[in-house]
Scaffold this motif. Structure first.
Motif, PDB file in Angstrom:
ATOM      1  N   LEU A  59       0.824  -1.199   0.000  1.00 17.22           N
ATOM      2  CA  LEU A  59       0.000   0.000   0.000  1.00 17.22           C
ATOM      3  C   LEU A  59       0.863   1.255   0.000  1.00 17.22           C
ATOM      4  N   ARG A  60       1.888   1.264   0.841  1.00 17.87           N
ATOM      5  CA  ARG A  60       2.721   2.462   0.919  1.00 17.87           C
ATOM      6  C   ARG A  60       3.548   2.651  -0.349  1.00 17.87           C
ATOM      7  N   LEU A 118       2.567   1.739  -3.336  1.00 19.95           N
ATOM      8  CA  LEU A 118       1.603   2.218  -4.328  1.00 19.95           C
ATOM      9  C   LEU A 118       1.318   3.701  -4.134  1.00 19.95           C
ATOM     10  N   LEU A 119       1.133   4.116  -2.884  1.00 22.71           N
ATOM     11  CA  LEU A 119       0.858   5.520  -2.597  1.00 22.71           C
ATOM     12  C   LEU A 119       2.017   6.415  -3.031  1.00 22.71           C
ATOM     13  N   ARG A 120       3.235   5.937  -2.822  1.00 23.28           N
ATOM     14  CA  ARG A 120       4.368   6.785  -3.205  1.00 23.28           C
ATOM     15  C   ARG A 120       4.509   6.868  -4.720  1.00 23.28           C
ATOM     16  N   ILE A 121       4.247   5.778  -5.414  1.00 25.83           N
ATOM     17  CA  ILE A 121       4.293   5.812  -6.875  1.00 25.83           C
ATOM     18  C   ILE A 121       3.278   6.813  -7.403  1.00 25.83           C
ATOM     19  N   ILE A 122       2.069   6.782  -6.865  1.00 25.16           N
ATOM     20  CA  ILE A 122       1.037   7.709  -7.326  1.00 25.16           C
ATOM     21  C   ILE A 122       1.407   9.141  -6.972  1.00 25.16           C
ATOM     22  N   ASP A 123       2.028   9.334  -5.819  1.00 22.37           N
ATOM     23  CA  ASP A 123       2.462  10.666  -5.430  1.00 22.37           C
ATOM     24  C   ASP A 123       3.510  11.218  -6.397  1.00 22.37           C
ATOM     25  N   LEU A 124       4.309  10.321  -6.981  1.00 24.20           N
ATOM     26  CA  LEU A 124       5.400  10.733  -7.865  1.00 24.20           C
ATOM     27  C   LEU A 124       5.035  10.647  -9.344  1.00 24.20           C
ATOM     28  N   VAL A 125       3.810  10.318  -9.657  1.00 24.33           N
ATOM     29  CA  VAL A 125       3.458  10.007 -11.034  1.00 24.33           C
ATOM     30  C   VAL A 125       3.645  11.209 -11.966  1.00 24.33           C
ATOM     31  N   THR A 133      10.729   1.641   6.575  1.00 24.39           N
ATOM     32  CA  THR A 133      11.179   0.712   5.546  1.00 24.39           C
ATOM     33  C   THR A 133      12.037   1.457   4.519  1.00 24.39           C
ATOM     34  N   PRO A 134      13.342   1.198   4.466  1.00 24.42           N
ATOM     35  CA  PRO A 134      14.223   2.029   3.644  1.00 24.42           C
ATOM     36  C   PRO A 134      13.847   2.109   2.174  1.00 24.42           C
ATOM     37  N   VAL A 135      13.462   0.982   1.570  1.00 21.45           N
ATOM     38  CA  VAL A 135      13.184   1.007   0.136  1.00 21.45           C
ATOM     39  C   VAL A 135      11.985   1.892  -0.179  1.00 21.45           C
ATOM     40  N   LEU A 136      11.128   2.128   0.809  1.00 18.26           N
ATOM     41  CA  LEU A 136       9.939   2.949   0.591  1.00 18.26           C
ATOM     42  C   LEU A 136      10.124   4.389   1.023  1.00 18.26           C
TER      43      LEU A 136
END
Length: 394
Positions: free
Chosen positions: A59-60, A62-69, A375-378
């Motif tokens: 979920l997190r 996905l949210l970051r991808i959408i935030d950066l889209v 979570t570092p990767v996120l």
């Protein structure tokens, strides 16, 4: 990124529909994994038995991808990081379409009347763009290094207060830089990874020593502290992190360590000693009680050998001779530190408070370094911090 970026219309559709399903995010992620494993049972082996953390991670992410889209450069950086990190899980190119199909199906189910063919097309395009970046990054990484390193525990020593010092010997050389962190998987909890920092600069024999504290309900940490022994095998993910001395220039150094956060700080100080630097370094080590000041004696002995290193300890919940109070409080007392390069590692609350203290004293944010607090990767920064970034972003 080879695929065309999303149009403003597509970005709006993706974000609007995600807002619709957001209140049902937990249920949606449960449904997503249920249909993914039902339709593609071969991918179940890529995930841990306990899926609670994994659902939150999806979920997190996905949210970051959408935030950066609508921020192509940072979207590429983030998805590239995800792609490289997914290699250690055994992710293959063929898995990405399966995930995309089930993600779109899950969104459609929970978006209700907000879902239509145009929204589905926008989501399919957004996922395809992100997945292709991840695939390309993983392919590039394959040419540079292994997906993971097998290693054997060769020494296991208890240091008190639930802390173990664990040394492993990788089957092949493991390149890293002092201050970086490493993801570790144990045989007791397959596909569950936790991050630990080597407590030293690189060694000629390629061994790695981690300081691990057993935390409440921490599966990996408790396994490493209470069950692991010499001869047991673990798996290491690639080194990550930018908290290295390369950023320090010629400035004097400030190190702040709480608990096992001393491990990467110790590695940085060891690296500074090996490099023969001509700068001064101040180290503050903090704990709740004097008994919990683990590793302090080692650092005091190091200070005796190197005139440029000053070591101070502080406790917050016990009255003893010496410094008393939290590390941020002690930093305020001995500051300001506006001309130093600062490195902090320890409990998230300590790091956050310490950073605020330094910023209030005039230390530029670009001169303050710490590992991601989650979570570092996120959550790791995608670009270096700017000096003009505000305190309240922390």
């Amino acid at each position: 990124m080879t695929a065309a970026p999303l149009t403003d219309r597509e970005i709006s559709l993706v974000r609007t529909s995600l807002a619709v399903v957001a209140p049902q995010a937990t249920e949606m992620t449960v449904y997503f994994y249920a249909i993914l494993f039902a339709r593609y049972p071969e991918v179940r082996g890529l995930f841990p038995e306990n899926m609670d953390v994994q659902r939150d991670r999806l979920l997190r992410g996905l949210l970051r991808i959408i935030d950066l889209v609508d921020d192509v450069d940072n979207l590429v950086r983030f998805c590239s990081r995800l792609g490289r990190d997914h290699r250690k899980f055994g992710a293959l190119d063929a898995h990405y379409p399966a995930v995309g199909e089930c993600l779109v199906a899950s969104l459609a189910r929970f978006a209700g009347t907000a879902w239509n063919d145009e929204v589905a097309a926008a989501w399919t395009k957004a996922y395809t763009v992100a997945a292709q970046v991840m695939i390309d990054a993983a392919d590039d990484d394959t040419r540079l290094r292994p997906a993971s390193w097998e290693a054997q525990i060769i020494r296991h020593e208890h240091r008190g207060n639930g802390i173990a010092e664990i040394t492993v010997q990788p089957d092949q050389p493991f390149p890293f830089v002092a201050g970086q962190y490493v993801s570790v998987e144990t045989p007791w909890y397959p596909r569950t990874w936790r991050h630990y920092s080597p407590a030293h600069s690189p060694r000629a024999d390629h061994t790695l020593t981690f300081h691990v504290r057993a935390v409440h309900r921490g599966q990996v940490s408790n396994a490493l502290v209470h069950h692991a022994a010499p001869g047991h095998r673990v798996r290491l993910g690639p080194p990550q992190g930018d908290m290295t001395l390369a950023a320090a220039g010629d400035r004097d150094l400030l190190f702040v360590a709480g608990g096992t956060g001393l491990a990467p700080i110790r590695a940085l100080i060891e690296e500074a000693a090996v490099s023969g630097m001509r700068r001064y370094a101040d180290l503050f080590v903090g704990a709740r009680t004097a008994e919990e000041l683990y590793g302090l004696d080692d650092m005091l002995r190091l200070a005796q050998r190197h005139h440029w290193l000053t070591v101070r300890a502080a406790v917050s919940h016990e009255s003893i001779p010496g410094q008393q109070g939290t590390l941020p409080q002690v930093l305020r007392e001995f500051g300001p530190w506006d001309r130093h390069e600062a490195f902090l590692c320890g409990p998230p609350d300590m790091v956050t408070s310490g950073v605020r203290t330094l910023l209030h004293q005039g230390t530029p944010l670009a001169h303050i370094h710490h590992d991601p607090l989650d979570t570092p990767v996120l959550t790791a920064p995608l670009t270096p911090p700017r000096p003009d970034q505000e305190i309240d972003q922390l």
